[in-house]
Motif scaffolding. Structure first.
Motif, PDB file in Angstrom:
ATOM      1  N   GLY A   1       0.785  -1.225   0.000  1.00 38.07           N
ATOM      2  CA  GLY A   1       0.000   0.000   0.000  1.00 38.07           C
ATOM      3  C   GLY A   1       0.817   1.275   0.000  1.00 38.07           C
ATOM      4  O   GLY A   1       0.247   2.363  -0.013  1.00 38.07           O
TER       5      GLY A   1
ATOM      6  N   VAL B   1       3.807  10.206  11.682  1.00 35.42           N
ATOM      7  CA  VAL B   1       3.675   8.993  10.870  1.00 35.42           C
ATOM      8  C   VAL B   1       5.022   8.581  10.287  1.00 35.42           C
ATOM      9  O   VAL B   1       5.319   7.410  10.105  1.00 35.42           O
ATOM     10  CB  VAL B   1       2.652   9.220   9.725  1.00 35.42           C
ATOM     11  CG1 VAL B   1       2.367   7.931   9.002  1.00 35.42           C
ATOM     12  CG2 VAL B   1       1.374   9.820  10.269  1.00 35.42           C
TER      13      VAL B   1
ATOM     14  N   ILE C   1      -3.012   9.671  -1.199  1.00 37.58           N
ATOM     15  CA  ILE C   1      -2.831   9.320   0.212  1.00 37.58           C
ATOM     16  C   ILE C   1      -4.172   8.974   0.850  1.00 37.58           C
ATOM     17  O   ILE C   1      -5.211   9.517   0.475  1.00 37.58           O
ATOM     18  CB  ILE C   1      -2.186  10.454   1.030  1.00 37.58           C
ATOM     19  CG1 ILE C   1      -3.030  11.724   0.962  1.00 37.58           C
ATOM     20  CG2 ILE C   1      -0.774  10.742   0.564  1.00 37.58           C
ATOM     21  CD1 ILE C   1      -2.684  12.729   2.027  1.00 37.58           C
ATOM     22  N   THR C   2      -4.133   8.077   1.816  1.00 36.75           N
ATOM     23  CA  THR C   2      -5.337   7.698   2.560  1.00 36.75           C
ATOM     24  C   THR C   2      -4.998   7.662   4.043  1.00 36.75           C
ATOM     25  O   THR C   2      -4.394   6.701   4.511  1.00 36.75           O
ATOM     26  CB  THR C   2      -5.828   6.292   2.132  1.00 36.75           C
ATOM     27  OG1 THR C   2      -5.797   6.209   0.708  1.00 36.75           O
ATOM     28  CG2 THR C   2      -7.227   6.027   2.646  1.00 36.75           C
ATOM     29  N   PRO C   3      -5.349   8.717   4.790  1.00 36.30           N
ATOM     30  CA  PRO C   3      -5.032   8.701   6.225  1.00 36.30           C
ATOM     31  C   PRO C   3      -5.754   7.543   6.907  1.00 36.30           C
ATOM     32  O   PRO C   3      -6.930   7.310   6.643  1.00 36.30           O
ATOM     33  CB  PRO C   3      -5.572  10.041   6.731  1.00 36.30           C
ATOM     34  CG  PRO C   3      -5.729  10.895   5.519  1.00 36.30           C
ATOM     35  CD  PRO C   3      -5.997   9.962   4.376  1.00 36.30           C
ATOM     36  N   ASN C   4      -5.038   6.814   7.756  1.00 36.49           N
ATOM     37  CA  ASN C   4      -5.682   5.678   8.423  1.00 36.49           C
ATOM     38  C   ASN C   4      -5.879   5.907   9.916  1.00 36.49           C
ATOM     39  O   ASN C   4      -6.219   5.012  10.657  1.00 36.49           O
ATOM     40  CB  ASN C   4      -4.899   4.379   8.173  1.00 36.49           C
ATOM     41  CG  ASN C   4      -3.497   4.426   8.758  1.00 36.49           C
ATOM     42  OD1 ASN C   4      -3.140   5.378   9.449  1.00 36.49           O
ATOM     43  ND2 ASN C   4      -2.707   3.417   8.481  1.00 36.49           N
TER      44      ASN C   4
ATOM     45  N   VAL D   1      -6.504  15.444  10.719  1.00 35.83           N
ATOM     46  CA  VAL D   1      -7.321  14.350  10.190  1.00 35.83           C
ATOM     47  C   VAL D   1      -8.459  14.105  11.161  1.00 35.83           C
ATOM     48  O   VAL D   1      -8.239  13.879  12.349  1.00 35.83           O
ATOM     49  CB  VAL D   1      -6.493  13.070   9.998  1.00 35.83           C
ATOM     50  CG1 VAL D   1      -7.379  11.946   9.464  1.00 35.83           C
ATOM     51  CG2 VAL D   1      -5.335  13.316   9.041  1.00 35.83           C
TER      52      VAL D   1
END
Ligand code: HEM
Ligand SMILES: [Cu+2]
Ligand SMILES: [Cu+2]
Lengths: 600, 194
Positions: B50, B134, B150-153, B179
């Motif tokens: 990912g 991060v 991007i996908t903030p988790n 976020v």
């Protein structure tokens, strides 16, 4: 039997008296009492001048290093911001460029003359090259100290320095190029005058590898510094991404000069200290060729998270090309210790797996430097380097402290340590002096490498938390937002400082020993083989020569009946441990990466 | 006297291209195989992993990038923090962050689990995008637009440290990314998705 009582290896004596050997009439030679090689006075003077200059720059760089670590340690935070960045530039230029390259020039002069019983082909031109290098280096230092080049050693365009800074770099590089060509001229003259029989010794072959890579590197240097010089005068444009690409063509390949020179010195120190033999010329030489073929493309691993290049370019350049150079290093990482093990076994230390290590001369600074250089370079520098140079893993590494943590384990604990070890032999063999401050000299490699080990490991650990490199203040006082680092980072930075101060102390001790030996030292004097002498490494008082029946012993150790472990079983155990650590570190980094936000 | 066995300081006589012992050959084989593993991981991660630095990459004039960023700010501005605009773009959109000595503009407000294309560029010199804590790092080069999906988790208040030396004020350069958890009604699939 006492292996030390054997006569010197026949091949060396034979080479000195090679048939058809005719030195030209104006050259004066002396015969080295230890190695029986013939040494040309003019070549020797060049070796001396380059080595001494290198060590002066080491001193400058080490003073800057001490101030830098004491600044990164936030509890002390010694320098102002301006001076931190300024001395960061000074440190890198003085160490990575001037110390290392002047020393490499000494190695090139030494390998192409003394090791071949040969003369320097063009002493005047050699001095001109030296003069250009020195002039360029002083110009660069002047501009940096004067605050006219606060651009760090990478000088990424469009950060702008005084034009004379770039000009200084160009002069230095041209000088180095001249010396490199003289190296090849020396080889040609030696061949023509038949000063040696057979092929080039492996050590000289390694030096030649370094010299070939140096030519490639210096051409990249010209390709980037000449346009940048013109740009600084307002005469042309330079694209920032293209600059980074070509600059790293220079910056990375020059690291490969360092690796090749270091490996050549590993083979040399192994031979001098414990009679290490060459396991197989074909394998070792092919590995050197891999360095030449594949290295300039490895500049890609500095650009893995840059916008200018796509994934295909990044993968091809880092993997296909770089991993062939990695393969070469893994081969040397086997053949060097295996050659040492075999050398010791041939001299009678055959018990168990590791008698060859237990009975090794650990008090000989040439030997301890060699072992420490191999171990820290391999286990810390090599493993971290390959891992962080992986396209995706670089996302969690780029410009954090993991990066200087890695290269202080390669070019410092590896190359600089090997150069220090070589100096302990150059002092008696070339300068014909005893090594001063002998009790300190015997422990200096442990101090330097021990400090660097702590320094690099804790820098690497701090980098995991995202602590940036090249950063004056990670408490971010005065910044608009707070950046609350994990408290463990304070502890890690204190460890960085501890290791750094120890290593810098090791460097200062080394400078003190060298300067005292060379300028105020006692003459070497008569050497009685078999009698230890203060200030003379054991490899000189007790030359590790092999018995006349060495070929028979060698054949016995290679007997197929001994099984797969062969002539160097201890080394096989060591490299297997290495591989396990490597795999563990590599895959745990992928694991850490997988926890991040999705990015692509 | 002449021996076959010699050190690296001695000239080998005759032909030195000789077969190596099995142990040495095996090691070369193992090392080569390991290098192939090192190599294979990279394409493999592009396929299955990912986190990749691929992105959309193109050249852009600094002035054009600045104009685009300002338009982006005007469109989605939801407030400001001591003069620095806070921008809340819709999930899925293109978002812009510009570096210049010594600030990151604007402050981005993103939704956890939503994807965005983050465009990075610099107006003056090189800067370093380092998302704290991060620990995601990218080089930001003037004249180049780096568009990363991007996908903030996880939600939280993040920082962007500049980790490329950009001048004497480099250590003052910190930006901010916020976020937030997605509104419950907007959650179509649990935990969000691409
Ligand atoms: C004597 C022991 C040494 C110590 C304690 C030391 C310490 C340091 C420190 C603290 C930094 C700054 C890291 C940062 O804040 O980003 C640094 C950077 C650096 N050092 Fe050393 N160092 C030593 C020796 C060397 C040697 C021998 C070399 C080269 C052969 C070298 C090459 C570099 C380079 C290239 C940088 C990067 C500069 C930059 O980021 O622009 N160091 N060192
Ligand atoms: Cu910046
Ligand atoms: Cu910066």
């Amino acid at each position: 039997m006492n292996p030390d009582s054997m006569p010197p290896a026949g091949s060396r004596a034979a080479a000195a008296a090679a048939p058809g050997y005719r030195p030209d009439s104006q050259s004066t030679f002396r015969t080295c009492p230890v190695t029986t090689r013939r040494i040309h006075d003019k070549a020797e003077a060049l070796v001396k001048a380059n080595a001494v200059t290198a060590i002066v720059f080491l001193l400058v760089g080490a003073i800057a290093a001490l101030l830098l670590v004491l600044t990164r340690w936030q509890a002390v935070h010694l320098l102002s911001a301006t001076w931190y960045y300024r001395l960061l530039g000074v440190h890198a230029m003085s160490m990575l460029i001037f110390f290392i390259i002047f020393f490499e020039m000494a190695v090139l002069h030494f390998a192409s003359t003394a090791l071949l019983n040969a003369r320097n082909a063009a002493p005047k031109l050699s001095w001109a090259g030296f003069g250009l290098m020195l002039g360029g280096a002083l110009m660069v230092e002047w501009k940096m100290w004067a605050g006219k080049a606060d651009v760090l050693f990478t000088s990424y365009v469009p950060l702008r320095a005084d034009p004379l800074f770039y000009l200084g770099v160009i002069l230095f590089a041209v000088g180095a190029l001249v010396v490199t060509f003289i190296f090849f001229a020396n080889l040609a003259v030696a061949k023509k005058e038949r000063t040696y029989e057979g092929s080039l010794p492996l050590v000289v072959y390694g030096a030649a590898t370094a010299a070939i890579i140096a030519v490639i590197t210096l051409l990249h240097g010209a390709a980037i510094y000449i346009p940048t010089f013109l740009w600084s005068l307002g005469l042309m444009e330079v694209d920032p991404q293209v600059y980074r690409l070509i600059w790293w063509g220079l910056g990375h390949s020059s690291q490969q000069i360092n690796v090749a020179a270091m490996v050549a010195i590993w083979y040399m120190l192994g031979a001098l200290t414990i009679g290490a033999v060459v396991l197989n010329e074909k394998i070792s030489r092919s590995a050197f060729v891999l360095y030449i073929l594949f290295i300039s493309m490895a500049s890609a691993h500095h650009l893995l998270v840059d916008p200018g290049m796509g994934p295909a370019w990044k993968i091809v350049n880092t993997s296909y090309f770089m991993y062939m150079a990695v393969l070469a290093s893994m081969i040397h990482g086997f053949t060097v210790p295996a050659g040492m093990e075999l050398g010791m076994r041939l001299r009678g230390y055959t018990n168990g797996m590791f008698e060859w290590l237990r009975k090794a001369p650990w008090g000989d600074p040439g030997f301890s430097s060699l072992v420490l250089s191999v171990v820290v370079f391999g286990f810390v520098g090599g493993i971290t380097g390959v891992t962080i140079g992986t396209e995706q893993i670089n996302i969690i590494v780029h410009n954090t402290l993991r990066s200087p943590g890695h290269f202080h384990a390669t070019v410092v604990s590896g190359t600089a340590m090997a150069f220090m070890g070589a100096t302990y032999y150059l002092i008696p063999l070339v300068f014909q002096k005893r090594v001063a401050l002998w009790p300190l000299a015997r422990i200096q490699p442990y101090i330097f490498a021990g400090g660097m080990f702590i320094f690099t490991i804790s820098m690497t650990a701090a980098g995991y938390f995202g602590v940036p490199r090249r950063h004056w203040d990670i408490t971010f006082a005065g910044a608009p937002y707070s950046v609350p680092f994990n408290p463990i980072v304070d502890f890690l930075l204190a460890l960085v400082a501890l290791g750094g101060v120890i290593a810098a102390t090791g460097a200062f001790i080394f400078v003190a020993i060298s300067v005292k030996s060379v300028f105020f030292g006692t003459a070497l004097g008569e050497i009685t083989k078999g009698t230890a002498m203060v200030g003379v490494p054991r490899g000189i008082t007790h030359p590790p020569t092999h018995a006349t029946d060495v070929d028979a012993r060698n054949a016995a150790l290679h007997d197929p009946a001994r099984g797969l472990m062969g002539p160097a079983p201890g080394t096989i155990v060591l490299v297997m441990i290495f591989l396990a650590v490597f795999a563990l570190y590599f895959f745990s980094n992928w694991k850490i990466l997988s926890f991040l936000w999705k990015i692509g | 006297m002449h021996t076959e066995t010699h050190t690296g300081l001695d000239s080998p006589k005759g032909n030195w291209w000789k077969p190596a012992h099995r142990a040495e050959k095996v090691w070369v084989g193992i090392a080569f195989a390991w290098c192939m593993v090192l190599f294979a991981m990279m394409p493999l991660w592009h396929w299955k992993g990912g986190q990749n630095p691929s992105g959309i990459r193109r050249k852009v004039e600094p002035a054009a990038f600045m104009a685009r960023t300002q338009e982006f700010i005007r469109e989605y501005r939801v407030g400001d923090d001591r003069g620095m605009p806070i921008v809340e773009p819709p999930p899925g959109s293109d978002i812009y962050l510009m570096g210049m000595a010594f600030q990151w503009t604007p402050i981005l407000k993103l939704q956890k689990g939503a994807s965005y294309t983050l465009h990075l560029s610099a107006l003056d010199v090189n800067h370093g995008f380092s998302l704290f804590p991060v620990n995601v790092n990218f080089q930001v080069v003037p004249g180049y637009d780096y568009g990363l999906r991007i996908t903030p988790n996880s939600s939280g208040d993040y920082r962007i440290i500049c980790n490329e030396f950009c001048g004497i004020g480099h250590h003052l350069m910190v930006g901010r990314v916020i976020v937030v958890d997605p509104p419950v009604t907007a959650m179509t699939t649990p935990g969000g998705g691409e």
